[in-house]
Design an enzyme around this catalytic site. Structure first.
Site, PDB file in Angstrom:
ATOM      1  N   PHE A 131       1.100   8.821   7.794  1.00 31.32           N
ATOM      2  CA  PHE A 131       0.815   7.399   7.587  1.00 31.32           C
ATOM      3  C   PHE A 131      -0.034   6.926   8.781  1.00 31.32           C
ATOM      4  CE2 PHE A 131       1.833   2.900   7.339  1.00 31.32           C
ATOM      5  CZ  PHE A 131       2.062   2.668   5.990  1.00 31.32           C
ATOM      6  N   TYR A 237      12.800  -1.587   4.628  1.00 29.55           N
ATOM      7  CA  TYR A 237      12.424  -2.370   3.444  1.00 29.55           C
ATOM      8  C   TYR A 237      12.062  -1.499   2.248  1.00 29.55           C
ATOM      9  CZ  TYR A 237       7.874  -1.772   5.848  1.00 29.55           C
ATOM     10  OH  TYR A 237       6.790  -1.256   6.515  1.00 29.55           O
ATOM     11  N   LYS A 238      12.080  -0.166   2.427  1.00 25.01           N
ATOM     12  CA  LYS A 238      11.783   0.724   1.300  1.00 25.01           C
ATOM     13  C   LYS A 238      13.105   1.054   0.590  1.00 25.01           C
ATOM     14  CE  LYS A 238       7.606   2.141   3.633  1.00 25.01           C
ATOM     15  NZ  LYS A 238       7.059   2.941   4.726  1.00 25.01           N
ATOM     16  N   ARG A 387       1.968   6.496  -7.209  1.00 29.23           N
ATOM     17  CA  ARG A 387       3.320   6.878  -6.803  1.00 29.23           C
ATOM     18  C   ARG A 387       4.317   6.132  -7.684  1.00 29.23           C
ATOM     19  NH1 ARG A 387       3.792   5.857  -0.418  1.00 29.23           N
ATOM     20  NH2 ARG A 387       3.512   3.751  -1.214  1.00 29.23           N
TER      21      ARG A 387
END
Ligand SMILES: *Cc1c(COP(=O)(O)O)cnc(C)c1O
Length: 427
Positions: A131, A237-238, A387
């Site tokens: 990332f 937060y995922k 995704r």
């Protein structure tokens, strides 16, 4: 399930009937009829997370500044208390985990703590599929020490563009490497790396190793402590469903307790001494030492409710269902989308797969637009990846079945052709 075909709706219904986590689905908010497949970017709000956020607001209303120490959720101890709740998800002792900062800040904190270039051992090892923020943070950590990222940051290359071979990482662990930072699960392809093996190999070579678990926390169990992982950090937060901008987390192996934080601040103090206001920093003898300033209490609060669900569900059960969901999704795609130009980038072996499935298609951007107009929330990663994350706590097998049916219809009718080939600002 007898002879029923895997491509039948009845098959999905049977899977739902035997789903031991099915009851959690009704605790989450989702727009009516929407199939939400983007939990690996932003998990959904649950009633419990909403309740604990309102509880904490209520404490503020009732106690004012007294909220730091009063009520059922004293803010002064919240980061540690949530660390205790997350510890089973990463396989660590309570005092090895704390909820603090953001993913990027925690990378800075832990790399500035653990990166100790010495003599010829000076390089940092990452991967070319990382990332971007991880790479930016590593580059700036090198620059802060007067080192040139082009020379001192080594990015392990992918052989085919989607995955990283552990053999290549190990081969790159030379005597020049001081620190390794690897993702647990790659954010695009969803590949799960062998954390235990990489840790062992790094340690055999005298290299410190840490992991960014942003894409595995809450979806894949870990045993960081048993494996001897030096440090790790993740996002809330995922898969943890902590809400936009939720406070992140970090783990430091207890054998490193007492090591001065690279970025010290008063919330890293021994809690009994913090308010002595001395100018000699006395760090906590725990992962708490790597906190910096006052915690973002309102962005911690939803995690109290959200993590409760993980405690009840158990991360092993979450993983079991997650693997079944992604397996089912891949099987349906193989069966119903053959010949439509999709390829599954995510490794098929269970031990190499995280919680989402990545599909490659040259029309990915436009297909995502068509999915959205059909009530599916997918996730697009430029230039050509879709995704899809069926999340164990709130996605049913019927949801996956319906989503693939919609996708097959979009392809059969070439619905995507009417959209512009463009991505949004946040995609
Ligand atoms: C989501 C994610 C981040 C996000 O970092 P923030 O500091 O929360 O913006 C970082 N790294 C990885 C691997 C991620 O998946």
């Amino acid at each position: 399930m007898g002879q029923r075909s895997i491509s039948s709706e009845e098959y999905a219904r049977q899977l739902d009937l035997s789903d031991e986590l099915a009851r959690f689905k009704e605790e989450f908010y989702v727009e009516g009829g929407v199939l939400y497949m983007d939990g690996n970017s932003l998990g959904l709000l649950s009633r419990r997370a909403e309740r604990t956020l309102l509880d904490v607001l209520g404490d503020w209303r009732e106690f004012g500044i007294g909220g730091w120490t009063r009520g059922e959720r004293p803010w002064f101890y919240l980061s540690e208390r949530l660390g205790e709740m997350v510890a089973p998800l990463v396989g660590a002792a309570s005092e090895e985990v704390v909820m603090t900062g953001s993913t990027t800040v925690n990378i800075h904190q832990l790399v500035s703590t653990f990166y100790r270039p010495e003599g010829g051992r000076i390089k940092i090892l990452a991967t070319e599929l990382d990332f971007p923020t991880d790479i930016y943070a590593l580059q700036s950590q090198l620059r802060l020490r007067g080192l040139e990222p082009k020379e001192h940051l080594v990015e392990v290359e992918s052989r085919e563009g989607g995955t990283i071979d552990e053999e290549d990482v190990i081969a790159a662990m030379t005597e020049e490497v001081a620190l390794v930072l690897m993702p647990t699960v790659l954010y695009r392809s969803g590949q799960l790396l062998d954390v235990e093996r990489l840790t062992r190999e790094a340690h055999e070579r005298g290299i410190v190793i840490g992991f960014d678990a942003a894409h595995s926390i809450g979806s894949v169990p870990h045993s960081f402590s048993d494996w001897g992982v030096d440090f790790a950090l993740w996002c809330s937060y995922k898969h943890l469903n902590g809400g936009p901008g939720a406070v992140a987390g970090l783990y430091v192996n207890r054998e490193h307790f007492g090591r001065l934080p690279g970025l010290a601040g008063w919330f890293g103090s021994d809690k009994d001494r913090q308010f002595d206001m001395e100018h000699d920093f006395l760090p906590a003898r725990s992962a708490g030492a790597y906190q910096i300033g006052t915690p973002h209490v309102l962005s911690l609060a939803p995690l109290l409710g959200s993590l409760e669900m993980f405690s009840e569900a158990g991360i092993e059960r979450v993983r079991r269902k997650s693997l079944r969901l992604t397996r089912y999704l891949i099987d349906l795609i193989d069966g119903q989308l053959a010949g439509t130009g999709f390829s599954v980038v995510t490794p098929r072996a269970h031990q190499r797969r995280g919680g989402h499935v990545a599909l490659e298609h040259e029309e990915a951007a436009r297909i995502c637009e068509a999915l959205k107009d059909n009530g599916v929330v997918p996730d697009f990663r430029a230039p050509n990846i879709i995704r899809l994350a069926p999340v164990a706590l709130y996605t049913s097998y019927t949801d996956v079945y319906n989503m693939v049916r919609i996708l097959a219809k979009i392809m059969a009718e070439r619905q995507y052709a009417k959209y512009e080939n463009r991505r949004g600002v946040v995609a």
